[in-house]
Motif scaffolding. Sequence first.
Motif, PDB file in Angstrom:
ATOM      1  N   LEU A 188      48.429 -14.437 -25.956  1.00 14.29           N
ATOM      2  CA  LEU A 188      47.464 -13.515 -25.284  1.00 14.29           C
ATOM      3  C   LEU A 188      45.857 -13.486 -26.127  1.00 14.29           C
ATOM      4  O   LEU A 188      44.889 -13.314 -25.680  1.00 14.29           O
ATOM      5  CB  LEU A 188      47.848 -11.820 -25.252  1.00 14.29           C
ATOM      6  N   GLY A 189      46.103 -13.659 -27.422  1.00 14.59           N
ATOM      7  CA  GLY A 189      44.733 -13.870 -28.231  1.00 14.59           C
ATOM      8  C   GLY A 189      44.132 -15.040 -27.970  1.00 14.59           C
ATOM      9  O   GLY A 189      42.927 -15.064 -27.824  1.00 14.59           O
ATOM     10  N   TRP A 190      44.776 -16.110 -27.497  1.00 11.08           N
ATOM     11  CA  TRP A 190      44.000 -17.347 -27.204  1.00 11.08           C
ATOM     12  C   TRP A 190      43.266 -17.224 -25.576  1.00 11.08           C
ATOM     13  O   TRP A 190      42.402 -17.609 -25.700  1.00 11.08           O
ATOM     14  CB  TRP A 190      44.881 -18.409 -26.894  1.00 11.08           C
ATOM     15  N   ARG A 196      36.206 -14.817 -23.151  1.00 10.47           N
ATOM     16  CA  ARG A 196      35.144 -14.338 -23.734  1.00 10.47           C
ATOM     17  C   ARG A 196      34.408 -15.563 -23.666  1.00 10.47           C
ATOM     18  O   ARG A 196      32.970 -15.565 -23.657  1.00 10.47           O
ATOM     19  CB  ARG A 196      35.251 -13.741 -25.179  1.00 10.47           C
ATOM     20  N   ARG A 197      34.680 -16.739 -24.497  1.00 12.58           N
ATOM     21  CA  ARG A 197      34.195 -17.979 -24.489  1.00 12.58           C
ATOM     22  C   ARG A 197      33.481 -18.417 -23.204  1.00 12.58           C
ATOM     23  O   ARG A 197      32.591 -19.354 -23.158  1.00 12.58           O
ATOM     24  CB  ARG A 197      35.067 -18.810 -25.114  1.00 12.58           C
ATOM     25  N   ASP A 202      37.320 -10.074 -20.003  1.00 10.72           N
ATOM     26  CA  ASP A 202      38.797 -10.221 -20.831  1.00 10.72           C
ATOM     27  C   ASP A 202      39.508  -9.180 -20.279  1.00 10.72           C
ATOM     28  O   ASP A 202      39.578  -7.857 -20.407  1.00 10.72           O
ATOM     29  CB  ASP A 202      38.541  -9.647 -22.295  1.00 10.72           C
ATOM     30  N   ARG A 203      40.686  -9.645 -19.371  1.00  7.40           N
ATOM     31  CA  ARG A 203      41.598  -8.775 -18.687  1.00  7.40           C
ATOM     32  C   ARG A 203      42.534  -7.987 -19.673  1.00  7.40           C
ATOM     33  O   ARG A 203      42.769  -6.721 -19.496  1.00  7.40           O
ATOM     34  CB  ARG A 203      42.635  -9.711 -17.824  1.00  7.40           C
ATOM     35  N   GLY A 353      29.110 -16.995 -22.156  1.00  8.01           N
ATOM     36  CA  GLY A 353      29.918 -16.578 -22.889  1.00  8.01           C
ATOM     37  C   GLY A 353      29.373 -16.961 -24.205  1.00  8.01           C
ATOM     38  O   GLY A 353      29.823 -16.355 -25.468  1.00  8.01           O
ATOM     39  N   ARG A 354      28.922 -18.193 -24.547  1.00  6.65           N
ATOM     40  CA  ARG A 354      28.266 -18.625 -25.774  1.00  6.65           C
ATOM     41  C   ARG A 354      27.255 -17.774 -26.276  1.00  6.65           C
ATOM     42  O   ARG A 354      27.425 -17.374 -27.700  1.00  6.65           O
ATOM     43  CB  ARG A 354      27.952 -20.030 -25.837  1.00  6.65           C
ATOM     44  N   VAL A 355      26.452 -17.246 -25.452  1.00  9.20           N
ATOM     45  CA  VAL A 355      25.411 -16.315 -25.891  1.00  9.20           C
ATOM     46  C   VAL A 355      26.122 -15.030 -26.165  1.00  9.20           C
ATOM     47  O   VAL A 355      25.537 -14.429 -27.417  1.00  9.20           O
ATOM     48  CB  VAL A 355      24.396 -16.190 -24.686  1.00  9.20           C
ATOM     49  N   ARG A 356      26.920 -14.425 -25.340  1.00 13.92           N
ATOM     50  CA  ARG A 356      27.478 -13.053 -25.777  1.00 13.92           C
ATOM     51  C   ARG A 356      28.360 -13.063 -27.186  1.00 13.92           C
ATOM     52  O   ARG A 356      28.349 -12.650 -27.958  1.00 13.92           O
ATOM     53  CB  ARG A 356      28.710 -12.741 -24.728  1.00 13.92           C
ATOM     54  N   SER A 357      28.749 -14.402 -27.488  1.00 14.06           N
ATOM     55  CA  SER A 357      29.624 -14.365 -28.540  1.00 14.06           C
ATOM     56  C   SER A 357      28.878 -14.481 -29.870  1.00 14.06           C
ATOM     57  O   SER A 357      29.206 -14.085 -30.723  1.00 14.06           O
ATOM     58  CB  SER A 357      30.690 -16.047 -28.647  1.00 14.06           C
ATOM     59  N   SER A 358      27.819 -15.205 -29.631  1.00 15.55           N
ATOM     60  CA  SER A 358      26.526 -15.504 -30.729  1.00 15.55           C
ATOM     61  C   SER A 358      26.101 -13.954 -30.882  1.00 15.55           C
ATOM     62  O   SER A 358      25.972 -13.725 -32.121  1.00 15.55           O
ATOM     63  CB  SER A 358      25.698 -16.370 -30.335  1.00 15.55           C
TER      64      SER A 358
END
Length: 375
Positions: A188-190, A196-197, A202-203, A353-358
Amino acid sequence: MKITVVRPGELGESERAHWRALQKADPSLDNPFLSVEFAVAMDRLRDYVRVAVIDDGTGIVGFFPYERHSFGIGKPLGGFLTTCHGLISVPGLKVDVRALLRACRLTVYDFDHLVAGQPTFAAYESDVRPAPVMDFTEGFDAWLEQVKANSPKNLKTVRYKERKLGREQGELRFEYASADPEVLRVLLGWKSDQYRRTGRVDRFAQPWIVELIDLMHAERSADFSGVLTMLYAGETPVAGHFGLRTATTIVGWFPAYDIEYARYSPGIVHHLRMAEAAAEAGVQMVDMGKGGKEYKDWLKSGELYVSEGRVSRPSPAAAVHWMGRVPFNKARTIVLDRPSLYKAADRVLKGFGRVRSSIQQESSNSVVKEPTGAR
């Protein structure tokens, strides 16, 4: 027809046994998302879950599980989490669908993964789509020959990466039907990271969904169970999947892998190992669900069909629902029908997803430090 609406948890054992018998009698209903165990688990977690019990005067002939939301908006049981829904009934049953909606106190029922061709809903299907399956009824070797025929190059490449993974990261080991909750947490972590990625929601940020997965993982019976699989390189988990099964069918649900090992294509390696283990365990089919993933076309050896559509009773709520949902559904269909549009949409989501993670990473790094000597 007499239609009585109850919560799934209120069904007696004889009614649950009858539900299972109806499901087993019709091959089109052999899907764990149509099982009474899934309905009961959903009922434990969500107040809006109901089931219509249909009696033709001689006895119960069908069950219709659904969700009743505000303003009488009806949705399939499990909604966006599931890949199959419909009426569990004697073969060929046709119920007056508007009478069914009235009994269920629904103004509209919107579906997108209904078992195609059910007489009650067939007139309201707006689209029918294939759901690729891995069919083992002729044995695992026969299925593998079909995969090879689909794309010899892909199979050769994956087998090469499989050997390379074992050689460089440790001997490969596959675990089928793991009961370990910690292994489930790794998976589930993956999956959360993947959501997100790739710019998806994220359910597992919703606690009730995590609780549902835990309930399903704990189910162990001949007719219904959760199946957790994991591929290891040495002692390191690298790819896994959690799905549900009936006696003969597994439904793909949550596949994921550790991106540190992405160069080895561990997800596809896992699917090949899972197919072999499932066939050995008596599974005859893995339903991969409709959707635009290229690997499904390569691994499939057959197809099932699910439908999209909508049925309603005249009401202001139904009209508002139509304006909000139908244009969106049509746009989604256009995207799914055109691979170039699907890939473009996927790229946009991944970029988001990349922008949000950054942004999240920068926020976590910009912690204001207290000046030396301050209290």
